[in-house]
Design an enzyme around this catalytic site. Sequence first.
Site, short mmCIF file in Angstrom:
data_model
loop_
_atom_site.label_atom_id
_atom_site.label_comp_id
_atom_site.label_asym_id
_atom_site.label_seq_id
_atom_site.Cartn_x
_atom_site.Cartn_y
_atom_site.Cartn_z
N ALA A 171 1.21 7.71 3.65
CA ALA A 171 1.53 8.70 2.74
C ALA A 171 3.21 8.73 1.94
CB ALA A 171 1.15 9.88 3.08
N GLU B 87 -10.88 -2.65 8.96
CA GLU B 87 -9.25 -2.00 8.65
C GLU B 87 -8.31 -1.64 9.57
OE1 GLU B 87 -9.05 1.74 6.06
OE2 GLU B 87 -8.70 2.91 8.11
N ARG C 120 -5.96 8.26 -4.94
CA ARG C 120 -5.44 9.14 -4.86
C ARG C 120 -3.78 9.49 -4.09
NH1 ARG C 120 -7.13 15.42 -4.86
NH2 ARG C 120 -6.61 14.99 -2.52
N TYR D 145 -2.43 2.23 3.67
CA TYR D 145 -0.90 2.60 3.30
C TYR D 145 -0.69 4.10 3.67
CZ TYR D 145 2.43 2.61 -0.84
OH TYR D 145 3.32 1.86 -1.89
#
Length: 285
Positions: free
Chosen positions: A51, A17, A107, A49
């Site tokens: 916030a 990542e 989410r 990604y």
Amino acid sequence: MKITDILSQGKPTLSFEVFPPKTEDKYDSVEKAAAEIAKLKPAFMSVTYGAGGGTSKYTVDIASALHHEYHVTALAHLTCVSSTKEKVHQVLGELKEAGIENVLALRGDIPADAPDKREYNYASELIREIKETGDFCIGAACYPEGHVESANKTIDMDYLKQKVEAGCDFVTTQMFFDNNILYNYLYRIREKGITVPVVAGIMPVTNVRQIIRSCQLSGTYLPTRFKAIVDRFGEDPAAMKQAGIAYATEQIIDLIANGVNAIHVYSMNKPDVALKIKENLSQIL
């Protein structure tokens, strides 16, 4: 290539990542780090990604560079809770245009100033929408120790089942430092009828303060053996890095030996850490 096709080959896979910069002036250094990690030829690389989509352009740009310039399969993260449907569909369109086939639907953290009425409340809503939008391979997050906001692990597993029923193709775990927690979790989700591939998320600890804070926020259990390493080497950055990489390597070897083939390393944009992990597993992989 779709992540599910990579995972279905039945052999150990190592992926990494990276996270995009918060500001444009840091972009070149992050892209350089991503390029160095890409040279290790991982099974795939995920790009986080920010916030509210604050780094969405950088997420798409880095994922696109990995795909087109370095020929590494890219997995773009996409969060929704502080975003709008319009923004989500804009990013999905950009990913599709860039040839990115894989999306990790999340989410995201709820901001303190978030309005009561939001366009998205759960990752399952985003997954369903992505499924209807195009031919993406969709990943989601899972929490072997239960999400910190869930009342208990059973409820957390119900949410995971909702994600799978909404169209999620595979899941990646939050970091954990005790493999027995994952083995127990895998048994429990299979009992619940959740059969999608599970990718084990491993964090090599090189910055003690950062990881302690992260574990406090996420509720991640720190085994006594890991705490002893932190106590002994935590004040010596070079020694802690070496010990952290060794601990992560041992975790990965044990996972692969026990049939958990998909390993995703949270490399924190550190090519040297990624390289050492890859070297430590050269014959195993």
